[in-house]
Motif scaffolding. Structure first.
Motif, PDB file in Angstrom:
ATOM      1  N   GLU A 180     -27.440 -34.448  -8.021  1.00 18.71           N
ATOM      2  CA  GLU A 180     -28.646 -34.167  -7.296  1.00 18.71           C
ATOM      3  C   GLU A 180     -29.655 -33.729  -8.271  1.00 18.71           C
ATOM      4  O   GLU A 180     -30.734 -34.113  -8.406  1.00 18.71           O
ATOM      5  CB  GLU A 180     -28.437 -33.000  -6.438  1.00 18.71           C
ATOM      6  CG  GLU A 180     -29.658 -32.548  -5.795  1.00 18.71           C
ATOM      7  CD  GLU A 180     -29.616 -31.084  -5.177  1.00 18.71           C
ATOM      8  OE1 GLU A 180     -30.665 -30.443  -4.789  1.00 18.71           O
ATOM      9  OE2 GLU A 180     -28.611 -30.615  -5.000  1.00 18.71           O
ATOM     10  N   ARG A 181     -29.347 -32.916  -9.423  1.00 21.40           N
ATOM     11  CA  ARG A 181     -30.255 -32.704 -10.508  1.00 21.40           C
ATOM     12  C   ARG A 181     -30.788 -33.712 -11.133  1.00 21.40           C
ATOM     13  O   ARG A 181     -31.994 -33.702 -11.652  1.00 21.40           O
ATOM     14  CB  ARG A 181     -29.448 -31.459 -11.249  1.00 21.40           C
ATOM     15  CG  ARG A 181     -29.099 -30.311 -10.719  1.00 21.40           C
ATOM     16  CD  ARG A 181     -28.862 -29.172 -11.656  1.00 21.40           C
ATOM     17  NE  ARG A 181     -27.487 -29.539 -12.127  1.00 21.40           N
ATOM     18  CZ  ARG A 181     -26.309 -29.316 -11.729  1.00 21.40           C
ATOM     19  NH1 ARG A 181     -26.100 -28.373 -10.803  1.00 21.40           N
ATOM     20  NH2 ARG A 181     -25.083 -29.465 -12.248  1.00 21.40           N
ATOM     21  N   GLU A 182     -29.956 -34.829 -11.462  1.00 20.05           N
ATOM     22  CA  GLU A 182     -30.370 -35.902 -12.350  1.00 20.05           C
ATOM     23  C   GLU A 182     -31.323 -36.686 -11.466  1.00 20.05           C
ATOM     24  O   GLU A 182     -32.280 -37.352 -11.848  1.00 20.05           O
ATOM     25  CB  GLU A 182     -29.238 -36.737 -12.769  1.00 20.05           C
ATOM     26  CG  GLU A 182     -28.253 -36.127 -14.153  1.00 20.05           C
ATOM     27  CD  GLU A 182     -29.271 -35.885 -15.098  1.00 20.05           C
ATOM     28  OE1 GLU A 182     -29.809 -36.654 -15.533  1.00 20.05           O
ATOM     29  OE2 GLU A 182     -29.080 -34.538 -15.646  1.00 20.05           O
ATOM     30  N   ILE A 183     -31.169 -36.800 -10.124  1.00 21.37           N
ATOM     31  CA  ILE A 183     -31.747 -37.694  -9.253  1.00 21.37           C
ATOM     32  C   ILE A 183     -33.154 -37.011  -9.191  1.00 21.37           C
ATOM     33  O   ILE A 183     -34.287 -37.772  -9.174  1.00 21.37           O
ATOM     34  CB  ILE A 183     -31.029 -37.781  -7.902  1.00 21.37           C
ATOM     35  CG1 ILE A 183     -29.817 -38.905  -8.357  1.00 21.37           C
ATOM     36  CG2 ILE A 183     -32.051 -38.690  -6.912  1.00 21.37           C
ATOM     37  CD1 ILE A 183     -28.829 -38.894  -6.894  1.00 21.37           C
ATOM     38  N   LEU A 184     -33.185 -35.615  -8.995  1.00 20.54           N
ATOM     39  CA  LEU A 184     -34.526 -35.169  -8.936  1.00 20.54           C
ATOM     40  C   LEU A 184     -35.370 -35.235 -10.169  1.00 20.54           C
ATOM     41  O   LEU A 184     -36.713 -35.451  -9.881  1.00 20.54           O
ATOM     42  CB  LEU A 184     -34.231 -33.764  -8.368  1.00 20.54           C
ATOM     43  CG  LEU A 184     -34.009 -33.413  -7.069  1.00 20.54           C
ATOM     44  CD1 LEU A 184     -33.455 -31.943  -6.922  1.00 20.54           C
ATOM     45  CD2 LEU A 184     -34.993 -33.740  -5.956  1.00 20.54           C
ATOM     46  N   LYS A 185     -34.688 -34.982 -11.226  1.00 16.90           N
ATOM     47  CA  LYS A 185     -35.332 -35.079 -12.515  1.00 16.90           C
ATOM     48  C   LYS A 185     -36.144 -36.500 -12.635  1.00 16.90           C
ATOM     49  O   LYS A 185     -37.214 -36.425 -13.110  1.00 16.90           O
ATOM     50  CB  LYS A 185     -34.466 -34.722 -13.642  1.00 16.90           C
ATOM     51  CG  LYS A 185     -34.915 -34.550 -14.848  1.00 16.90           C
ATOM     52  CD  LYS A 185     -34.100 -34.388 -16.059  1.00 16.90           C
ATOM     53  CE  LYS A 185     -34.835 -34.596 -17.447  1.00 16.90           C
ATOM     54  NZ  LYS A 185     -33.838 -33.967 -18.422  1.00 16.90           N
ATOM     55  N   GLY A 186     -35.148 -37.354 -12.247  1.00 10.17           N
ATOM     56  CA  GLY A 186     -35.799 -38.693 -12.412  1.00 10.17           C
ATOM     57  C   GLY A 186     -36.935 -39.264 -11.777  1.00 10.17           C
ATOM     58  O   GLY A 186     -38.040 -39.994 -11.950  1.00 10.17           O
ATOM     59  N   ALA A 187     -36.650 -38.831 -10.368  1.00 15.40           N
ATOM     60  CA  ALA A 187     -37.634 -38.802  -9.405  1.00 15.40           C
ATOM     61  C   ALA A 187     -39.208 -38.298  -9.693  1.00 15.40           C
ATOM     62  O   ALA A 187     -40.069 -38.814  -9.583  1.00 15.40           O
ATOM     63  CB  ALA A 187     -37.343 -38.364  -7.789  1.00 15.40           C
ATOM     64  N   VAL A 188     -38.914 -37.014 -10.188  1.00 12.96           N
ATOM     65  CA  VAL A 188     -40.130 -36.186 -10.492  1.00 12.96           C
ATOM     66  C   VAL A 188     -40.995 -37.038 -11.665  1.00 12.96           C
ATOM     67  O   VAL A 188     -41.967 -37.184 -11.845  1.00 12.96           O
ATOM     68  CB  VAL A 188     -39.833 -34.879 -10.921  1.00 12.96           C
ATOM     69  CG1 VAL A 188     -40.938 -34.171 -11.522  1.00 12.96           C
ATOM     70  CG2 VAL A 188     -39.486 -34.030  -9.668  1.00 12.96           C
ATOM     71  N   ILE A 216     -44.295 -29.498 -10.682  1.00 12.95           N
ATOM     72  CA  ILE A 216     -42.973 -30.146 -10.808  1.00 12.95           C
ATOM     73  C   ILE A 216     -42.115 -29.200  -9.901  1.00 12.95           C
ATOM     74  O   ILE A 216     -41.237 -29.812  -9.362  1.00 12.95           O
ATOM     75  CB  ILE A 216     -42.646 -29.910 -11.993  1.00 12.95           C
ATOM     76  CG1 ILE A 216     -43.441 -30.947 -13.088  1.00 12.95           C
ATOM     77  CG2 ILE A 216     -41.233 -30.296 -12.442  1.00 12.95           C
ATOM     78  CD1 ILE A 216     -43.153 -31.042 -14.386  1.00 12.95           C
ATOM     79  N   THR A 217     -42.198 -28.168 -10.035  1.00 15.46           N
ATOM     80  CA  THR A 217     -41.313 -27.089  -9.201  1.00 15.46           C
ATOM     81  C   THR A 217     -41.434 -27.253  -7.802  1.00 15.46           C
ATOM     82  O   THR A 217     -40.476 -27.369  -6.955  1.00 15.46           O
ATOM     83  CB  THR A 217     -41.440 -25.713  -9.541  1.00 15.46           C
ATOM     84  OG1 THR A 217     -41.236 -25.119 -10.865  1.00 15.46           O
ATOM     85  CG2 THR A 217     -40.652 -24.710  -8.883  1.00 15.46           C
TER      86      THR A 217
END
Length: 313
Positions: free
Chosen positions: A81-89, A107-108
């Motif tokens: 989840e963390r990696e996907i959110l980072k990539g999406a942002v 970003i937050t």
């Protein structure tokens, strides 16, 4: 038809012009204006969701398709989840030309919105999986949940056996509850069990109402019917108001159980207030209740809470 045509013209032609003008005058893209200007919770998350779905950017469209696939296959969890959110942002920062050093608050806020939007979609997949899981009387885990349901609702009474008319005391139709779970599968049982364990006192009061000589109903059968209602509201997006205003992290199955418990608690109160002549009024009262719930969920500020007591009837 005319209203649809006007909306289509606005969405396709006018909206992009308005967005361009606001970007030039404020220096902020639409997503930034939403995250900085909208109230947190459902108002902000729904606005972000709408903006993303209306985007014509090829990269954003591809991002949405990717996130849909991830959530539909329930891979939106943990480190993934963390990696996907980072990539999406990062994708949106690049597409919208947003400076992360300046707009760190965006970003937050935006990341939180993405977590809720695709967490909700994943929750639907998780709930559907439970619904498709048939109650199996040969499965020790399924059986233990059934016995736990009885123990929480009827702590003073011991079951005489697995197949017994006692099950009717908590609102099942016959001597074996497994036949009543066919429509909603294991989801129906887990909803009932959550209500009975996490809201034990309200659940027992509701059960006592179901035994009322004039306004009585089948507790478990009505509960399974309300599982169906909760699922419909989840599928069509009506429950987003509740989820977006309640969830502090990735939406989980527990949140759906809480939503269901609120519906059961409120339906019981509504049923008693209606003072039905007999159980034949159930369909009409249930439909009126659904209309009321949908109306309440239209308010973006709606938050559901279950009281600790239920008035005696």
């Amino acid at each position: 038809m005319m209203n649809f045509s006007i909306w289509w013209v606005f969405a396709y032609y006018v909206r992009p012009i308005v967005k361009w003008f606001l970007r030039k005058t404020t220096g902020l893209c639409e997503l930034q204006r939403i995250c900085y200007g909208e109230i947190s919770g459902a108002p902000r998350i729904k606005a972000v969701e709408y903006s993303l779905n209306m985007s014509r950017s090829r990269q954003v469209i591809q991002l949405i398709e990717h996130l849909n696939d991830v959530s539909d296959n329930q891979r939106f969890t943990g480190a993934n989840e963390r990696e996907i959110l980072k990539g999406a942002v990062n994708t949106v920062l690049l597409v919208k030309n947003i400076n992360p050093r300046v707009h760190y608050q965006f970003i937050t806020s935006f990341s939180k919105c993405l977590e809720q939007i695709w967490g909700y979609r994943q929750l639907i997949a998780e709930v559907e999986e439970l619904r498709r899981t048939t109650f199996d009387s040969d499965n020790i885990h399924h059986e233990s949940k059934l016995y736990e349901l009885w123990a929480n609702l009827m702590p003073q009474d011991t079951l005489e056996g697995r197949i017994t008319k006692q099950w009717q005391d908590i609102g099942f139709q016959g001597e074996d509850p497994k036949t009543d779970f066919r429509g909603m599968g294991l989801l129906g049982l887990e909803n009932l069990l959550f209500f009975a364990t996490q809201y034990r006192t309200p659940a027992q009061h509701v059960l006592s109402h179901s035994h009322h000589p004039s306004y009585g109903y089948c507790f478990a059968i009505v509960g399974i019917n309300l599982t169906s209602l909760a699922l419909v509201l989840l599928r069509d997006g009506s429950a987003k108001t509740f989820v977006y205003n309640t969830s502090k992290s990735l939406p989980s199955i527990r949140l759906f159980h809480q939503f269901y418990s609120y519906l059961f608690y409120e339906f019981d109160r509504f049923w008693v207030e209606c003072k039905p002549k007999d159980i034949m009024e159930f369909s009409n009262i249930r439909n009126r209740f659904e209309s009321n719930v949908r109306l309440v969920l239209q308010d973006p500020g709606t938050e559901f809470r279950i009281g600790v007591t239920v008035d005696d009837v």
